[in-house]
Write a protein that holds these residues in place. Structure first.
Motif, PDB file in Angstrom:
ATOM      1  N   GLY A  44    -127.046 -50.232 -28.314  1.00  0.00           N
ATOM      2  CA  GLY A  44    -128.323 -50.690 -27.816  1.00  0.00           C
ATOM      3  C   GLY A  44    -128.880 -51.775 -28.707  1.00  0.00           C
ATOM      4  N   GLN A  45    -129.959 -52.404 -28.282  1.00  0.00           N
ATOM      5  CA  GLN A  45    -130.530 -53.525 -29.019  1.00  0.00           C
ATOM      6  C   GLN A  45    -130.992 -53.113 -30.412  1.00  0.00           C
ATOM      7  OE1 GLN A  45    -134.047 -55.439 -27.237  1.00  0.00           O
ATOM      8  NE2 GLN A  45    -133.071 -57.407 -27.655  1.00  0.00           N
ATOM      9  N   GLU A  46    -131.691 -51.987 -30.511  1.00  0.00           N
ATOM     10  CA  GLU A  46    -132.203 -51.546 -31.812  1.00  0.00           C
ATOM     11  C   GLU A  46    -131.068 -51.176 -32.759  1.00  0.00           C
ATOM     12  OE1 GLU A  46    -135.379 -48.324 -33.738  1.00  0.00           O
ATOM     13  OE2 GLU A  46    -135.096 -48.435 -31.576  1.00  0.00           O
ATOM     14  N   GLN A  47    -130.037 -50.515 -32.239  1.00  0.00           N
ATOM     15  CA  GLN A  47    -128.885 -50.174 -33.083  1.00  0.00           C
ATOM     16  C   GLN A  47    -128.223 -51.432 -33.631  1.00  0.00           C
ATOM     17  OE1 GLN A  47    -126.760 -47.701 -30.136  1.00  0.00           O
ATOM     18  NE2 GLN A  47    -126.532 -46.198 -31.772  1.00  0.00           N
ATOM     19  N   ALA A  48    -128.022 -52.418 -32.771  1.00  0.00           N
ATOM     20  CA  ALA A  48    -127.385 -53.664 -33.196  1.00  0.00           C
ATOM     21  C   ALA A  48    -128.206 -54.346 -34.289  1.00  0.00           C
ATOM     22  CB  ALA A  48    -127.203 -54.593 -32.004  1.00  0.00           C
ATOM     23  N   GLN A  49    -129.519 -54.353 -34.129  1.00  0.00           N
ATOM     24  CA  GLN A  49    -130.386 -54.972 -35.130  1.00  0.00           C
ATOM     25  C   GLN A  49    -130.331 -54.210 -36.447  1.00  0.00           C
ATOM     26  OE1 GLN A  49    -133.983 -54.886 -32.784  1.00  0.00           O
ATOM     27  NE2 GLN A  49    -133.722 -56.988 -32.058  1.00  0.00           N
ATOM     28  N   GLY A 162    -128.473 -64.305 -28.234  1.00  0.00           N
ATOM     29  CA  GLY A 162    -127.746 -63.143 -28.724  1.00  0.00           C
ATOM     30  C   GLY A 162    -128.454 -61.848 -28.393  1.00  0.00           C
ATOM     31  N   PHE A 163    -128.250 -60.828 -29.244  1.00  0.00           N
ATOM     32  CA  PHE A 163    -128.776 -59.498 -28.919  1.00  0.00           C
ATOM     33  C   PHE A 163    -130.267 -59.335 -29.241  1.00  0.00           C
ATOM     34  CE2 PHE A 163    -126.760 -58.823 -33.166  1.00  0.00           C
ATOM     35  CZ  PHE A 163    -127.888 -58.470 -33.881  1.00  0.00           C
ATOM     36  N   SER A 164    -130.921 -60.381 -29.740  1.00  0.00           N
ATOM     37  CA  SER A 164    -132.375 -60.323 -29.939  1.00  0.00           C
ATOM     38  C   SER A 164    -133.141 -60.831 -28.720  1.00  0.00           C
ATOM     39  CB  SER A 164    -132.775 -61.151 -31.168  1.00  0.00           C
ATOM     40  OG  SER A 164    -132.202 -60.616 -32.343  1.00  0.00           O
ATOM     41  N   PHE A 165    -132.416 -61.291 -27.717  1.00  0.00           N
ATOM     42  CA  PHE A 165    -133.032 -61.864 -26.521  1.00  0.00           C
ATOM     43  C   PHE A 165    -133.829 -60.799 -25.760  1.00  0.00           C
ATOM     44  CE2 PHE A 165    -132.699 -63.195 -21.990  1.00  0.00           C
ATOM     45  CZ  PHE A 165    -133.382 -64.393 -22.085  1.00  0.00           C
ATOM     46  N   LYS A 166    -134.973 -61.211 -25.213  1.00  0.00           N
ATOM     47  CA  LYS A 166    -135.891 -60.254 -24.585  1.00  0.00           C
ATOM     48  C   LYS A 166    -135.918 -60.306 -23.065  1.00  0.00           C
ATOM     49  CE  LYS A 166    -137.477 -58.579 -28.474  1.00  0.00           C
ATOM     50  NZ  LYS A 166    -137.170 -57.190 -28.880  1.00  0.00           N
ATOM     51  N   GLY A 167    -135.067 -61.105 -22.437  1.00  0.00           N
ATOM     52  CA  GLY A 167    -135.041 -61.074 -20.980  1.00  0.00           C
ATOM     53  C   GLY A 167    -135.147 -62.437 -20.339  1.00  0.00           C
ATOM     54  N   ALA A 168    -134.690 -62.518 -19.083  1.00  0.00           N
ATOM     55  CA  ALA A 168    -134.592 -63.797 -18.378  1.00  0.00           C
ATOM     56  C   ALA A 168    -135.939 -64.494 -18.222  1.00  0.00           C
ATOM     57  CB  ALA A 168    -133.963 -63.568 -17.000  1.00  0.00           C
ATOM     58  N   ASN A 169    -137.017 -63.736 -18.191  1.00  0.00           N
ATOM     59  CA  ASN A 169    -138.347 -64.348 -18.037  1.00  0.00           C
ATOM     60  C   ASN A 169    -138.792 -65.091 -19.287  1.00  0.00           C
ATOM     61  OD1 ASN A 169    -138.619 -63.351 -15.432  1.00  0.00           O
ATOM     62  ND2 ASN A 169    -139.545 -61.423 -16.132  1.00  0.00           N
ATOM     63  N   GLU A 199    -130.094 -59.051 -19.940  1.00  0.00           N
ATOM     64  CA  GLU A 199    -130.778 -58.049 -20.738  1.00  0.00           C
ATOM     65  C   GLU A 199    -129.739 -57.386 -21.646  1.00  0.00           C
ATOM     66  OE1 GLU A 199    -133.947 -57.442 -20.756  1.00  0.00           O
ATOM     67  OE2 GLU A 199    -134.648 -58.507 -18.980  1.00  0.00           O
ATOM     68  N   VAL A 200    -130.061 -57.214 -22.924  1.00  0.00           N
ATOM     69  CA  VAL A 200    -129.077 -56.717 -23.886  1.00  0.00           C
ATOM     70  C   VAL A 200    -128.562 -55.332 -23.508  1.00  0.00           C
ATOM     71  CG1 VAL A 200    -128.694 -56.115 -26.311  1.00  0.00           C
ATOM     72  CG2 VAL A 200    -130.087 -58.111 -25.713  1.00  0.00           C
ATOM     73  N   GLU A 201    -129.431 -54.519 -22.928  1.00  0.00           N
ATOM     74  CA  GLU A 201    -129.023 -53.152 -22.575  1.00  0.00           C
ATOM     75  C   GLU A 201    -128.744 -52.987 -21.085  1.00  0.00           C
ATOM     76  OE1 GLU A 201    -131.771 -50.355 -24.196  1.00  0.00           O
ATOM     77  OE2 GLU A 201    -131.393 -50.975 -26.268  1.00  0.00           O
ATOM     78  N   GLN A 202    -129.465 -53.704 -20.240  1.00  0.00           N
ATOM     79  CA  GLN A 202    -129.329 -53.516 -18.795  1.00  0.00           C
ATOM     80  C   GLN A 202    -128.323 -54.462 -18.150  1.00  0.00           C
ATOM     81  OE1 GLN A 202    -130.838 -50.920 -17.407  1.00  0.00           O
ATOM     82  NE2 GLN A 202    -131.699 -50.474 -19.430  1.00  0.00           N
ATOM     83  N   GLY A 203    -127.935 -55.503 -18.857  1.00  0.00           N
ATOM     84  CA  GLY A 203    -126.998 -56.457 -18.292  1.00  0.00           C
ATOM     85  C   GLY A 203    -127.672 -57.480 -17.403  1.00  0.00           C
ATOM     86  N   SER A 204    -126.936 -57.996 -16.436  1.00  0.00           N
ATOM     87  CA  SER A 204    -127.459 -59.016 -15.526  1.00  0.00           C
ATOM     88  C   SER A 204    -128.194 -58.352 -14.377  1.00  0.00           C
ATOM     89  CB  SER A 204    -126.305 -59.863 -14.979  1.00  0.00           C
ATOM     90  OG  SER A 204    -126.769 -60.750 -13.998  1.00  0.00           O
ATOM     91  N   PRO A 205    -129.478 -58.642 -14.222  1.00  0.00           N
ATOM     92  CA  PRO A 205    -130.230 -58.022 -13.132  1.00  0.00           C
ATOM     93  C   PRO A 205    -129.744 -58.449 -11.758  1.00  0.00           C
ATOM     94  CG  PRO A 205    -131.542 -59.693 -14.216  1.00  0.00           C
ATOM     95  CD  PRO A 205    -130.300 -59.529 -15.040  1.00  0.00           C
ATOM     96  N   ASP A 206    -129.125 -59.618 -11.667  1.00  0.00           N
ATOM     97  CA  ASP A 206    -128.569 -60.075 -10.388  1.00  0.00           C
ATOM     98  C   ASP A 206    -127.516 -61.139 -10.661  1.00  0.00           C
ATOM     99  OD1 ASP A 206    -129.906 -62.720 -10.553  1.00  0.00           O
ATOM    100  OD2 ASP A 206    -131.731 -61.550 -10.257  1.00  0.00           O
ATOM    101  N   SER A 207    -126.898 -61.601  -9.618  1.00  0.00           N
ATOM    102  CA  SER A 207    -125.796 -62.557  -9.763  1.00  0.00           C
ATOM    103  C   SER A 207    -126.279 -63.979 -10.020  1.00  0.00           C
ATOM    104  CB  SER A 207    -124.923 -62.526  -8.511  1.00  0.00           C
ATOM    105  OG  SER A 207    -125.695 -62.849  -7.368  1.00  0.00           O
ATOM    106  N   SER A 208    -127.595 -64.166 -10.156  1.00  0.00           N
ATOM    107  CA  SER A 208    -128.126 -65.510 -10.375  1.00  0.00           C
ATOM    108  C   SER A 208    -127.993 -65.950 -11.832  1.00  0.00           C
ATOM    109  CB  SER A 208    -129.602 -65.572  -9.961  1.00  0.00           C
ATOM    110  OG  SER A 208    -130.386 -64.750 -10.812  1.00  0.00           O
ATOM    111  N   LEU A 209    -127.509 -65.051 -12.700  1.00  0.00           N
ATOM    112  CA  LEU A 209    -127.310 -65.390 -14.102  1.00  0.00           C
ATOM    113  C   LEU A 209    -125.830 -65.633 -14.387  1.00  0.00           C
ATOM    114  CD1 LEU A 209    -129.798 -62.892 -15.792  1.00  0.00           C
ATOM    115  CD2 LEU A 209    -130.131 -65.314 -15.288  1.00  0.00           C
TER     116      LEU A 209
END
Length: 264
Positions: A44-49, A162-169, A199-209
């Protein structure tokens, strides 16, 4: 003759004792590193950090040491996946993932590829100016803008977020135009650690990424890698101390020989 036999027996007993001690101390780590691929640890993101923090604080790695090993792993994965030695575009973000990309570009030049770096935001803090200088010293072209025509490239290395990213928005300029261009290209994408925009934990929310052709996970794969559907998933950055792997119960595949990468 009796003395020689006794002496030989003693040596065998000592050797057996030493072997037992070594097995006792290290078998748990060896077992951890060689379990089934289906049981590989995903962070997960916190573990990686937290692991990164411990590598710096407790194990005294420097940031440029880790970037060097990570960037070498990325370059090796590109070499294994795209052996034709063509042109490679390396798109770098402003953080550590971008630093990994810069190092990868330098190694790719040494591997007789023709890398070009896109580096729109160039931080002034250590070690980024030095790493950028080293890339330029290899004769690698560094640009702040993405080429309008991506078709000449054998692959594109996505080293933006990288894994510090907070999301597509949270994608801001100029990456809000760069990421869509990478999504829409037919050139294969090699993503470093986390496909940019995922999303570091959820992956790609849709195929637009970005949907990368290959993924190079570093240290250990992140949870988002479970959603990767590309051709090759590599693990690299071979610097995890055994005690750290045991502390976090990192079940990772065993690297073959002296290789810097391994397929998951």
């Amino acid at each position: 003759m009796v003395w020689h036999r006794t002496h030989g027996l003693c040596l065998l007993m000592v050797a057996a004792l030493v072997s037992h001690i070594l097995r006792t101390n290290y078998c748990s780590f060896s077992q951890l590193m060689s379990r089934s691929m289906s049981n590989v640890t995903y962070l997960g993101q916190e573990q990686a950090q937290n692991i990164d923090i411990e590598l710096f604080d407790d194990y005294k790695f420097s940031i440029d040491q880790l970037m060097e090993l990570a960037g070498l792993a990325v370059a090796k994965a590109v070499e294994k996946s795209y052996p034709s030695r063509g042109e490679v575009l390396v798109v770098c973000g402003p953080g550590n993932n971008g630093g990994d990309g810069l190092v990868a570009a330098r190694h790719l030049a040494l591997f007789n590829y023709k890398p070009t770096v896109v580096y729109p935001k160039q931080p002034s803090k250590h070690p980024f100016p030095s790493i950028l200088h080293q890339v330029k010293a290899m004769g690698v072209i560094v640009s702040s803008t993405l080429p309008s025509d991506l078709s000449p490239y054998t692959c594109i290395v996505d080293a933006v977020f990288g894994f510090s990213f907070k999301g597509a928005n949270n994608i801001r300029a100029p990456f809000d135009t760069i990421i869509p261009a990478l999504v829409n290209t037919s050139v294969p994408i090699a993503s470093v650690d986390v496909p940019s925009g995922w999303e570091v934990e959820q992956g790609s929310p849709d195929s637009s990424l970005i949907q990368p052709d290959i993924l190079i996970s570093l240290t250990a794969p992140k949870l988002c890698a479970k959603h990767f559907r590309g051709r090759h998933h590599w693990l690299g950055a071979r610097f995890v101390p055994p005690s750290l792997a045991l502390k976090y119960s990192l079940n990772l595949p065993e690297y073959p020989g002296s290789d810097q990468i391994v397929l998951i």
